[in-house]
Design a protein around this motif. Structure first.
Motif, PDB file in Angstrom:
ATOM      1  N   ASN A 213      31.125  39.478  32.230  1.00 50.87           N
ATOM      2  CA  ASN A 213      30.943  40.910  32.025  1.00 50.87           C
ATOM      3  C   ASN A 213      30.241  41.510  33.229  1.00 50.87           C
ATOM      4  N   LYS A 214      30.883  42.434  33.892  1.00 47.34           N
ATOM      5  CA  LYS A 214      30.304  42.940  35.135  1.00 47.34           C
ATOM      6  C   LYS A 214      30.983  44.236  35.484  1.00 47.34           C
ATOM      7  N   HIS A 215      30.212  45.165  35.996  1.00 41.55           N
ATOM      8  CA  HIS A 215      30.801  46.404  36.467  1.00 41.55           C
ATOM      9  C   HIS A 215      31.368  46.211  37.868  1.00 41.55           C
ATOM     10  N   ILE A 216      32.608  46.647  38.071  1.00 40.77           N
ATOM     11  CA  ILE A 216      33.122  46.724  39.433  1.00 40.77           C
ATOM     12  C   ILE A 216      33.098  48.191  39.814  1.00 40.77           C
TER      13      ILE A 216
ATOM     14  N   ALA B  79      33.045  36.855  41.794  1.00 46.62           N
ATOM     15  CA  ALA B  79      34.144  36.376  40.954  1.00 46.62           C
ATOM     16  C   ALA B  79      34.583  34.995  41.410  1.00 46.62           C
ATOM     17  N   ARG B  80      34.674  34.825  42.719  1.00 47.90           N
ATOM     18  CA  ARG B  80      35.080  33.503  43.219  1.00 47.90           C
ATOM     19  C   ARG B  80      34.049  32.447  42.822  1.00 47.90           C
TER      20      ARG B  80
ATOM     21  N   ALA C 103      40.881  41.659  43.568  1.00 47.91           N
ATOM     22  CA  ALA C 103      42.265  41.642  44.058  1.00 47.91           C
ATOM     23  C   ALA C 103      43.245  41.926  42.919  1.00 47.91           C
ATOM     24  N   LEU C 104      42.968  41.355  41.762  1.00 52.38           N
ATOM     25  CA  LEU C 104      43.856  41.599  40.613  1.00 52.38           C
ATOM     26  C   LEU C 104      43.782  43.059  40.177  1.00 52.38           C
ATOM     27  N   TYR C 105      42.557  43.575  40.160  1.00 43.28           N
ATOM     28  CA  TYR C 105      42.351  44.969  39.757  1.00 43.28           C
ATOM     29  C   TYR C 105      43.134  45.892  40.692  1.00 43.28           C
TER      30      TYR C 105
END
Ligand code: HEM
Length: 341
Positions: free
Chosen positions: A10-13, A25-26, A41-43
């Motif tokens: 759970n994290k705000h981007i 994320a990595r 990258a997916l976002y």
């Protein structure tokens, strides 16, 4: 409005912490032994896909607006069944679950499976072929594509919302049947947004600005909130400008009750301009029993009848939403009034 579990992902981007997020994320991906991580990258890949699909659709005939609007409405209906007072596990919210056969969800299955406009991108196929196999929840995907719509449809594509991931998908949300808002009036807004979701009237008014995109049709509430079909593919503050700059009058049903609001000229009835009671009531004090017989601006053309009564404002009864509409409108106060409307 999400069934967030304790989840390290759970994290705000936000646009500013993108790189940090990607790095983390990595790191998390390694730490979680290959569990799915919603990387930046997916976002961004989802944003690119939504932009490409939208660009392939005709804006002037309304298809692009319907595509964008359908996606935003899908995510909105997912969060609008959130009930903070419900029993544990039955709160609903952004859980990727909607009962498509429920009356108030009409049209949303077509959005998901790819029917309606032509060529309507089948976002369900996209999700199930690419994102579901890698472990992305449908709940996260619906929010991510809605955020993508807001970005790609915003002026100069600058509106880049923060994104939080880690929602779980529910396969059964029958407990939430009946929670979607009706379009009767501000009692619906109050019940869904203030009481169940726990947001303010200002927040509710901001969320309702989503109606600047897309169109109503299958529900029987027919029309666009913006003043052009192309405009209904652009995410801006036109919803508020339109509300204040036109002479909205009731559209009567066969029993003579006010069903919706319009400023359309008679020869535009093939695809009218639309506001719902739940939109108009944010700024105007209108009855909920369908007996509205007023016009939102009698200095424009209210097209006769009892509708030449000026609707009172909601300044005294809902000062927060009234002020929010004022705050969210553009800078072109009343200078684009259509004298024919
Ligand atoms: C009181 C709350 C709300 C009510 C009563 C309401 C009602 C409706 C209705 C009746 C339609 C027409 C559906 C059709 O005929 O296809 C519609 C469309 C739409 N709604 Fe809402 N809505 C509400 C809140 C919201 C919110 C919070 C959002 C977004 C954040 C939203 C986004 C949309 C969009 C984008 C469309 C156009 C869909 C399309 O083009 O297919 N709505 N809404």
């Amino acid at each position: 409005f999400q069934n967030q579990q304790e989840n390290p992902h759970n994290k705000h981007i936000t646009p500013s912490n993108r790189q940090d997020t990607a790095d983390e994320a990595r790191r998390l991906q390694t730490a979680c032994n290959g569990d799915f991580v919603f990387t930046t990258a997916l976002y961004e890949q989802i944003q690119t896909e939504v932009a490409e699909m939208g660009n392939n659709l005709n804006a002037n005939n309304g298809d692009r607006g319907r595509f964008y609007g359908g996606i935003l409405r899908l995510a909105a209906h997912d969060f609008m069944d959130f009930d903070r007072n419900a029993a544990a596990g039955e709160e609903g919210g952004s859980d990727g679950c909607l009962i498509f056969t429920e009356e108030d969800n009409i049209g949303l299955e077509a959005t998901w499976v790819g029917e309606g406009v032509s060529p309507m991108p089948a976002i369900q196929v996209l999700y199930e072929s690419i994102y579901e196999p890698m472990g992305m929840s449908r709940a996260d995907y619906w929010v991510a594509i809605a955020n993508a719509v807001v970005k790609v449809a915003s002026p100069n594509q600058v509106l880049d919302l923060p994104f939080r991931y880690g929602r779980n998908t529910s396969e059964d949300c029958s407990f939430a049947i009946g929670r979607q808002p009706k379009a009767n009036g501000c009692s619906d807004v109050e019940e869904v947004f203030i009481n169940r979701m726990g947001v303010t009237w200002r927040d509710a008014t901001a969320l309702m600005g989503g109606h600047t995109l897309g169109a109503g049709s299958a529900s029987g509430h027919v029309g666009i909130w913006d003043n052009t079909r192309a405009g209904s593919a652009q995410f801006n503050n036109d919803f508020y400008d339109e509300m204040l700059n036109r002479s909205w009058r009731p559209v009567l049903d066969e029993d003579g009750n006010a069903h919706d609001w319009t400023w359309s000229t008679p020869n535009n009835n093939n695809f009218p301009f639309l506001m719902l009671h739940t939109d108009i009531c944010l700024y105007f004090d209108i009855p909920e029993d369908g007996s509205a017989d007023c016009c939102t601006d009698i200095s424009g053309n209210c097209r006769g009848g009892t509708q030449n009564n000026q609707c009172p404002t909601a300044e005294d009864i809902r000062p927060e939403s009234f002020q929010a509409v004022e705050d969210f409108r553009g800078n072109n106060n009343n200078n684009n009034r259509n004298t024919d409307g």
